[in-house]
Design an enzyme around this catalytic site. Structure first.
Site, PDB file in Angstrom:
ATOM      1  N   CYS A 288     -12.340 -28.029  11.425  1.00  0.00           N
ATOM      2  CA  CYS A 288     -11.212 -27.363  10.754  1.00  0.00           C
ATOM      3  C   CYS A 288     -10.042 -28.329  10.596  1.00  0.00           C
ATOM      4  O   CYS A 288      -9.712 -29.092  11.509  1.00  0.00           O
ATOM      5  CB  CYS A 288     -10.784 -26.142  11.564  1.00  0.00           C
ATOM      6  SG  CYS A 288      -9.353 -25.286  10.875  1.00  0.00           S
TER       7      CYS A 288
ATOM      8  N   ASP B 238       0.864  -1.174   0.000  1.00  0.00           N
ATOM      9  CA  ASP B 238       0.000   0.000   0.000  1.00  0.00           C
ATOM     10  C   ASP B 238       0.906   1.230   0.000  1.00  0.00           C
ATOM     11  O   ASP B 238       2.040   1.191   0.465  1.00  0.00           O
ATOM     12  CB  ASP B 238      -0.955  -0.015   1.198  1.00  0.00           C
ATOM     13  CG  ASP B 238      -2.128   0.934   1.010  1.00  0.00           C
ATOM     14  OD1 ASP B 238      -2.193   1.616  -0.037  1.00  0.00           O
ATOM     15  OD2 ASP B 238      -2.989   1.020   1.903  1.00  0.00           O
TER      16      ASP B 238
ATOM     17  N   CYS C  58      -6.906 -27.476  10.043  1.00  0.00           N
ATOM     18  CA  CYS C  58      -5.609 -26.806  10.207  1.00  0.00           C
ATOM     19  C   CYS C  58      -4.733 -27.492  11.255  1.00  0.00           C
ATOM     20  O   CYS C  58      -5.208 -28.254  12.087  1.00  0.00           O
ATOM     21  CB  CYS C  58      -5.787 -25.315  10.497  1.00  0.00           C
ATOM     22  SG  CYS C  58      -5.877 -24.846  12.220  1.00  0.00           S
TER      23      CYS C  58
ATOM     24  N   HIS D 169      -4.655 -20.407  12.850  1.00  0.00           N
ATOM     25  CA  HIS D 169      -6.013 -20.909  12.592  1.00  0.00           C
ATOM     26  C   HIS D 169      -6.853 -19.867  11.843  1.00  0.00           C
ATOM     27  O   HIS D 169      -7.560 -20.198  10.878  1.00  0.00           O
ATOM     28  CB  HIS D 169      -6.712 -21.310  13.903  1.00  0.00           C
ATOM     29  CG  HIS D 169      -8.192 -21.468  13.742  1.00  0.00           C
ATOM     30  ND1 HIS D 169      -8.765 -22.638  13.292  1.00  0.00           N
ATOM     31  CD2 HIS D 169      -9.208 -20.564  13.873  1.00  0.00           C
ATOM     32  CE1 HIS D 169     -10.079 -22.453  13.175  1.00  0.00           C
ATOM     33  NE2 HIS D 169     -10.374 -21.204  13.519  1.00  0.00           N
TER      34      HIS D 169
ATOM     35  N   CYS E  97      -5.924 -26.979  14.905  1.00  0.00           N
ATOM     36  CA  CYS E  97      -7.105 -27.753  15.290  1.00  0.00           C
ATOM     37  C   CYS E  97      -6.819 -29.254  15.332  1.00  0.00           C
ATOM     38  O   CYS E  97      -7.490 -30.000  16.040  1.00  0.00           O
ATOM     39  CB  CYS E  97      -8.272 -27.428  14.373  1.00  0.00           C
ATOM     40  SG  CYS E  97      -8.851 -25.732  14.628  1.00  0.00           S
TER      41      CYS E  97
ATOM     42  N   ASP F  24      -8.120  -7.158   1.897  1.00  0.00           N
ATOM     43  CA  ASP F  24      -7.044  -7.220   2.887  1.00  0.00           C
ATOM     44  C   ASP F  24      -7.567  -6.643   4.188  1.00  0.00           C
ATOM     45  O   ASP F  24      -8.425  -5.766   4.183  1.00  0.00           O
ATOM     46  CB  ASP F  24      -5.839  -6.370   2.453  1.00  0.00           C
ATOM     47  CG  ASP F  24      -6.048  -4.902   2.782  1.00  0.00           C
ATOM     48  OD1 ASP F  24      -6.743  -4.218   2.024  1.00  0.00           O
ATOM     49  OD2 ASP F  24      -5.553  -4.450   3.836  1.00  0.00           O
TER      50      ASP F  24
HETATM   51  N1  GUN Z   1      -6.561   0.826   3.195  1.00  0.00           N
HETATM   52  C1  GUN Z   1      -7.885   0.811   3.539  1.00  0.00           C
HETATM   53  N2  GUN Z   1      -8.563   1.769   2.853  1.00  0.00           N
HETATM   54  C2  GUN Z   1      -7.654   2.407   2.069  1.00  0.00           C
HETATM   55  C3  GUN Z   1      -7.755   3.495   1.129  1.00  0.00           C
HETATM   56  O1  GUN Z   1      -8.812   4.073   0.882  1.00  0.00           O
HETATM   57  N3  GUN Z   1      -6.578   3.867   0.508  1.00  0.00           N
HETATM   58  C4  GUN Z   1      -5.373   3.247   0.764  1.00  0.00           C
HETATM   59  N4  GUN Z   1      -4.293   3.670   0.122  1.00  0.00           N
HETATM   60  N5  GUN Z   1      -5.271   2.228   1.636  1.00  0.00           N
HETATM   61  C5  GUN Z   1      -6.393   1.818   2.277  1.00  0.00           C
HETATM   62 ZN    ZN Z   2      -8.135 -24.577  12.774  1.00  0.00          ZN
END
Ligand code: GUN
Ligand code: ZN
Length: 370
Positions: free
Chosen positions: A303, A91, A305, A333, A308, A265
């Site tokens: 699970c 990012d 994993c 986990h 578990c 993410d």
């Molecule tokens: N991570 C979560 N939201 C954002 C976003 O709007 N811009 C950026 N660059 N990272 C993020």
């Molecule tokens: Zn597990």
């Protein structure tokens, strides 16, 4: 462009795709765990491979401060440095500064902030962010965007959206490795459909390898959140990956995938692990609860994993807030849970069984509300 995106199957707006990046061939929908300093707290990279992680996220801001992007570059890039053979995404850094430091100030030039290392004022421009990300060498790099909380209203939302569009051109110009690193644009515009539409058109015109939907998961209500995702996925190109930033609750991932998003993410699965919480089909299981003290069952009997298969709730309860091993086992986990969710989404869409999967997912979850 340094990626290939092939849609293998669809169910209405949902897609199952193959995303081929320089370091790994991924299957979408996919969840990316967040490793701020070039590590997912408490897990070794061979464990992350074992769990089935395909892409790991790094933060330019953290890596630039320590160990510095010059050093990472000198030592062969982040893949080599952290011994991770699969894909990486970084990012851009602006979001982290704005969300972590109240001291950050945004101007047309970039984001100014006080270094937490030595207190000196520093300026992160779109050019500098891309330079750092070129040095880190991730498969996917993110444009520097001007992020405002969705709960804010007024002219600041519009200003941030237009600035994000001006900055994308500076990012594109500064990007020196388009043959090995994919620059994704980020759609901003708050909860305003008109502003989102202007940003969507602007980003799509730049013909980037992929697009992110930004500025969400910041406290807005679910209805507004899903409305923005639905609008963006409807306008983004069919043949490019779509990444909803900062989203990591299992239910949100299922809904966004139904709306045609591909990548996610969030720190949630690993952060909640450190607070003693496990992700399970019914929702969450709090290992800190007294009832766990003599419970010899695994976290989730269904699970598969490593945790578990080998450890009881009682064992994890006994150490969960006292020893790092507790949060390591829970992180393992929880990430395994997220990877299985990603695989189940992919295969159910691919095999025409997406509605059945969603029904089962929701029925399992309902238990926690009754
Ligand atoms: N991570 C979560 N939201 C954002 C976003 O709007 N811009 C950026 N660059 N990272 C993020
Ligand atoms: Zn597990």
């Amino acid at each position: 462009m340094a990626l290939q995106f092939e849609v293998l199957g669809r169910f209405n707006r949902a897609r199952a795709a193959r995303l081929t990046l320089p370091h790994y061939q991924c299957q979408t929908p996919l969840f990316m765990p967040v490793g701020t300093q070039g590590t997912i707290k408490g897990l070794a990279t061979n464990q992350l491979e074992e769990i089935g992680c395909q892409i790991i996220l790094g933060n330019t801001y953290h890596l630039a401060l320590r160990p510095t992007t010059e050093l990472i570059d000198e030592l062969g890039g982040l893949h080599e440095f952290m011994n991770w053979p699969r894909a990486l995404l970084t990012d851009s850094g602006g979001f982290q500064m704005v969300s972590l430091l109240d001291l950050a100030e945004i101007t047309e030039e970039g984001v100014t902030f006080r270094s937490p290392v030595d207190g000196k004022p520093m300026l992160l421009t779109p050019e500098q962010s891309i330079r750092f990300q070129n040095q880190i060498g991730a498969d996917i790099i993110m444009a520097l965007d001007d992020v405002v909380k969705t709960t804010i209203t007024g002219p600041r939302i519009e200003e941030a959206m237009y600035r994000t569009l001006r900055w994308i051109d500076r990012c594109i110009k500064a990007h020196e490795k388009p043959d090995t690193q994919n620059l994704f644009g980020i759609v901003q515009g708050g909860l305003d459909p008109v502003l989102r539409d202007i940003c969507l058109r602007g980003m799509v015109d730049r013909d980037l390898p992929g697009y992110a939907i930004g500025g969400l998961a910041g406290g807005e209500d679910k209805d507004s959140f899903w409305r923005v995702v639905a609008q963006c996925t409807a306008s983004l190109p069919e043949d490019k990956p779509r990444y909803v930033m900062g989203v990591g609750y299992p239910l949100d991932i299922v809904v966004c995938s139904a709306l045609g998003a591909d990548m996610y993410d969030c720190v949630y699965p690993t952060r909640t692990a450190r607070f003693g919480t496990a992700l399970v089909p019914a929702g969450v299981l709090k290992l800190t609860h007294n009832a766990m003290a003599d419970d010899i069952r695994p976290i989730d009997p269904a699970c598969a994993c490593m945790v578990c298969k080998n450890y009881s709730r009682a064992y994890i309860h006994s150490m969960v807030t006292k020893d790092a091993m507790g949060s390591q086992l829970l992180s393992y986990h929880n990430l395994h849970y997220m990877m299985k969710l990603s695989r189940d989404l992919h295969s159910s869409i691919l095999h025409g069984k997406f509605p059945e999967f969603v029904c089962k997912f929701l029925q399992n979850m309902v238990l926690i509300f009754t």
